[in-house]
Scaffold this active site. Structure first.
Site, PDB file in Angstrom:
ATOM      1  N   SER A   1       0.828  -1.258   0.016  1.00  0.00           N
ATOM      2  CA  SER A   1      -0.028  -0.208  -0.077  1.00  0.00           C
ATOM      3  C   SER A   1       1.062   1.147  -0.190  1.00  0.00           C
ATOM      4  O   SER A   1       1.428   1.495   1.025  1.00  0.00           O
ATOM      5  CB  SER A   1      -0.920   0.163   1.198  1.00  0.00           C
ATOM      6  OG  SER A   1      -1.283   1.340   1.404  1.00  0.00           O
TER       7      SER A   1
ATOM      8  N   HIS B   1      -1.189  -1.407  -4.214  1.00  0.00           N
ATOM      9  CA  HIS B   1      -2.542  -0.900  -3.589  1.00  0.00           C
ATOM     10  C   HIS B   1      -2.421   0.283  -3.366  1.00  0.00           C
ATOM     11  O   HIS B   1      -1.595   1.061  -2.825  1.00  0.00           O
ATOM     12  CB  HIS B   1      -2.640  -1.737  -2.278  1.00  0.00           C
ATOM     13  CG  HIS B   1      -3.805  -1.700  -1.672  1.00  0.00           C
ATOM     14  ND1 HIS B   1      -5.043  -2.257  -1.960  1.00  0.00           N
ATOM     15  CD2 HIS B   1      -4.334  -0.710  -0.589  1.00  0.00           C
ATOM     16  CE1 HIS B   1      -5.857  -2.127  -1.168  1.00  0.00           C
ATOM     17  NE2 HIS B   1      -5.470  -1.063  -0.422  1.00  0.00           N
TER      18      HIS B   1
ATOM     19  N   ASP C   1      -4.546   3.668  -1.872  1.00  0.00           N
ATOM     20  CA  ASP C   1      -5.677   3.885  -1.114  1.00  0.00           C
ATOM     21  C   ASP C   1      -6.365   5.426  -1.357  1.00  0.00           C
ATOM     22  O   ASP C   1      -5.517   6.356  -1.127  1.00  0.00           O
ATOM     23  CB  ASP C   1      -5.318   4.005   0.342  1.00  0.00           C
ATOM     24  CG  ASP C   1      -4.934   2.493   0.909  1.00  0.00           C
ATOM     25  OD1 ASP C   1      -6.089   1.884   0.766  1.00  0.00           O
ATOM     26  OD2 ASP C   1      -3.986   1.882   1.175  1.00  0.00           O
TER      27      ASP C   1
ATOM     28  N   MET D   1      -8.829   8.022  -0.698  1.00  0.00           N
ATOM     29  CA  MET D   1      -9.684   8.741   0.660  1.00  0.00           C
ATOM     30  C   MET D   1     -10.170  10.144   0.475  1.00  0.00           C
ATOM     31  O   MET D   1      -9.130  10.715  -0.316  1.00  0.00           O
ATOM     32  CB  MET D   1      -8.819   8.745   1.800  1.00  0.00           C
ATOM     33  CG  MET D   1      -8.177   7.294   1.982  1.00  0.00           C
ATOM     34  SD  MET D   1      -7.543   7.343   3.860  1.00  0.00           S
ATOM     35  CE  MET D   1      -6.750   5.495   3.696  1.00  0.00           C
TER      36      MET D   1
ATOM     37  N   HIS E   1      -8.124   1.195  -4.141  1.00  0.00           N
ATOM     38  CA  HIS E   1      -9.189   0.814  -3.084  1.00  0.00           C
ATOM     39  C   HIS E   1      -9.857   2.209  -2.691  1.00  0.00           C
ATOM     40  O   HIS E   1      -9.246   3.158  -2.187  1.00  0.00           O
ATOM     41  CB  HIS E   1      -8.557   0.333  -1.747  1.00  0.00           C
ATOM     42  CG  HIS E   1      -9.205   0.198  -0.510  1.00  0.00           C
ATOM     43  ND1 HIS E   1      -8.498  -0.057   0.603  1.00  0.00           N
ATOM     44  CD2 HIS E   1     -10.510   0.239  -0.368  1.00  0.00           C
ATOM     45  CE1 HIS E   1      -9.597  -0.033   1.724  1.00  0.00           C
ATOM     46  NE2 HIS E   1     -10.877   0.028   0.909  1.00  0.00           N
TER      47      HIS E   1
ATOM     48  N   MET F   1     -12.080   4.594  -0.847  1.00  0.00           N
ATOM     49  CA  MET F   1     -12.732   4.757   0.310  1.00  0.00           C
ATOM     50  C   MET F   1     -13.411   6.261   0.153  1.00  0.00           C
ATOM     51  O   MET F   1     -12.990   7.152   0.789  1.00  0.00           O
ATOM     52  CB  MET F   1     -11.513   4.883   1.614  1.00  0.00           C
ATOM     53  CG  MET F   1     -11.339   3.420   1.765  1.00  0.00           C
ATOM     54  SD  MET F   1      -9.742   3.322   2.737  1.00  0.00           S
ATOM     55  CE  MET F   1      -8.649   3.300   1.511  1.00  0.00           C
TER      56      MET F   1
ATOM     57  N   MET G   1     -11.450  -5.513   5.716  1.00  0.00           N
ATOM     58  CA  MET G   1     -10.516  -4.656   6.170  1.00  0.00           C
ATOM     59  C   MET G   1     -10.202  -5.154   7.701  1.00  0.00           C
ATOM     60  O   MET G   1     -11.241  -5.576   8.409  1.00  0.00           O
ATOM     61  CB  MET G   1     -11.484  -3.468   6.527  1.00  0.00           C
ATOM     62  CG  MET G   1     -11.629  -2.554   4.980  1.00  0.00           C
ATOM     63  SD  MET G   1     -10.338  -2.186   4.351  1.00  0.00           S
ATOM     64  CE  MET G   1      -9.291  -1.239   5.497  1.00  0.00           C
TER      65      MET G   1
ATOM     66  N   ASP H   1      -6.623  -6.359   4.431  1.00  0.00           N
ATOM     67  CA  ASP H   1      -5.893  -5.086   4.336  1.00  0.00           C
ATOM     68  C   ASP H   1      -6.193  -4.357   5.872  1.00  0.00           C
ATOM     69  O   ASP H   1      -7.149  -4.075   6.426  1.00  0.00           O
ATOM     70  CB  ASP H   1      -6.773  -3.973   3.335  1.00  0.00           C
ATOM     71  CG  ASP H   1      -5.803  -2.683   3.113  1.00  0.00           C
ATOM     72  OD1 ASP H   1      -5.106  -2.509   3.866  1.00  0.00           O
ATOM     73  OD2 ASP H   1      -6.683  -1.824   2.370  1.00  0.00           O
TER      74      ASP H   1
HETATM   75  C1  DX5 Z   1      -6.485   1.907   5.361  1.00  0.00           C
HETATM   76  C2  DX5 Z   1      -5.899   1.532   4.028  1.00  0.00           C
HETATM   77  C3  DX5 Z   1      -4.769   0.503   4.056  1.00  0.00           C
HETATM   78  C4  DX5 Z   1      -3.741   1.028   4.846  1.00  0.00           C
HETATM   79  C5  DX5 Z   1      -2.764  -0.368   5.279  1.00  0.00           C
HETATM   80  O1  DX5 Z   1      -7.520   2.511   5.635  1.00  0.00           O
HETATM   81  O2  DX5 Z   1      -7.126   0.851   3.316  1.00  0.00           O
HETATM   82  O3  DX5 Z   1      -4.510  -0.023   2.908  1.00  0.00           O
HETATM   83  O4  DX5 Z   1      -2.701   1.484   3.789  1.00  0.00           O
HETATM   84  O5  DX5 Z   1      -1.674   0.014   6.177  1.00  0.00           O
HETATM   85  P1  DX5 Z   1      -0.988  -0.725   7.245  1.00  0.00           P
HETATM   86  O6  DX5 Z   1      -0.371  -1.924   6.332  1.00  0.00           O
HETATM   87  O7  DX5 Z   1      -0.002  -0.135   7.842  1.00  0.00           O
HETATM   88  O8  DX5 Z   1      -2.191  -1.062   8.094  1.00  0.00           O
HETATM   89 ZN    ZN Z   2      -6.489  -0.261   1.671  1.00  0.00          ZN
END
Ligand code: DX5
Ligand code: ZN
Length: 218
Positions: free
Chosen positions: A9, A34, A36, A38, A67, A69, A138, A176
């Site tokens: 990620s 990956h 993320d 947001m 991903h 969010m 998650m 994740d």
């Molecule tokens: C959290 C993300 C994850 C995050 C995981 O909202 O969806 O992908 O980057 O990070 P670690 O591996 O540090 O928990």
């Molecule tokens: Zn993620």
């Protein structure tokens, strides 16, 4: 044992050197990148949009696993597909018609995933499971890297493993949040086959990325 894939990620990477971070995990053996996304609304953090995905797309041929969010997600699906996403994963809470959103993703020529928050039950995805390419469990609440793994989600992984095996088509079972060498063993035993890891990889020096990815996979 399943064929385990590792999805670093980039949320935990050094954003000032994002291009080289992607190249480093690519050559260190990452299967997916990956990404993320947001929006400061669905989750209490803001990260990156389609322009970033487009900018980094030429740097790696690995699967771009995006991903989302964000809520709503529908207005942005096309932009992320055009930016070069290979997989678009949405949360069922992001809109009123999950099946329709998944159809839109497939019509864009992209693989479709659904992510379940720790408090979101398996039932939320059950009806659309056969339409999916990926289910994401998650193991932290979405929004931030570096959080503690939530053990209660192991049972959800087991339940989904059984349901996916019954469907009999390849659907990634991705996990994740809080994945490190210890929790990786637990989620693999529970049946996960794609492990997202941010902090566990990017908190180390790039010279160590390959050995961490290898350890997470093993
Ligand atoms: C959290 C993300 C994850 C995050 C995981 O909202 O969806 O992908 O980057 O990070 P670690 O591996 O540090 O928990
Ligand atoms: Zn993620």
């Amino acid at each position: 044992m399943q064929n385990i894939k590792i999805a670093p990620s980039i949320l935990a990477s050094n954003f000032a050197d994002l291009g080289n971070e992607i190249k480093a995990v690519d050559s260190a053996g990452a299967d997916y990148i990956h990404i993320d996304v947001m929006d400061g609304h669905f989750v209490p953090n803001i990260t990156m949009g389609p322009a970033i995905v487009k900018a980094i797309r030429p740097l790696s041929k690995k699967v771009f696993d995006v991903h989302l969010m964000i809520a709503p997600a529908d207005p942005y699906l096309q932009a992320f597909a055009e930016a070069g996403a290979d997989i678009l994963t949405i949360h069922p809470e992001a809109g009123p018609h999950l099946h329709r959103s998944l159809q839109v993703i497939k019509d864009l020529g992209v693989k479709a995933g659904v992510a379940l928050n720790p408090a979101t039950p398996v039932e939320m995805v059950e009806e659309v499971l056969p339409n999916l390419d990926l289910v994401l469990v998650m193991t932290v609440n979405p929004g931030f890297g570096g959080q503690k793994f939530i053990e209660s989600q192991l049972e959800k992984i087991r339940v989904l493993r059984e349901k996916i095996d019954k469907i009999g088509k390849p659907i990634d079972l991705q996990v994740d949040g809080g994945i490190n060498e210890q929790t990786a063993q637990k989620v693999k035993q529970a049946g996960a086959d794609v492990l997202v890891a941010g902090t566990a990889i990017f908190s180390k020096d790039s010279s160590q990325y390959a050995s961490i990815i290898k350890d997470l996979r093993a």
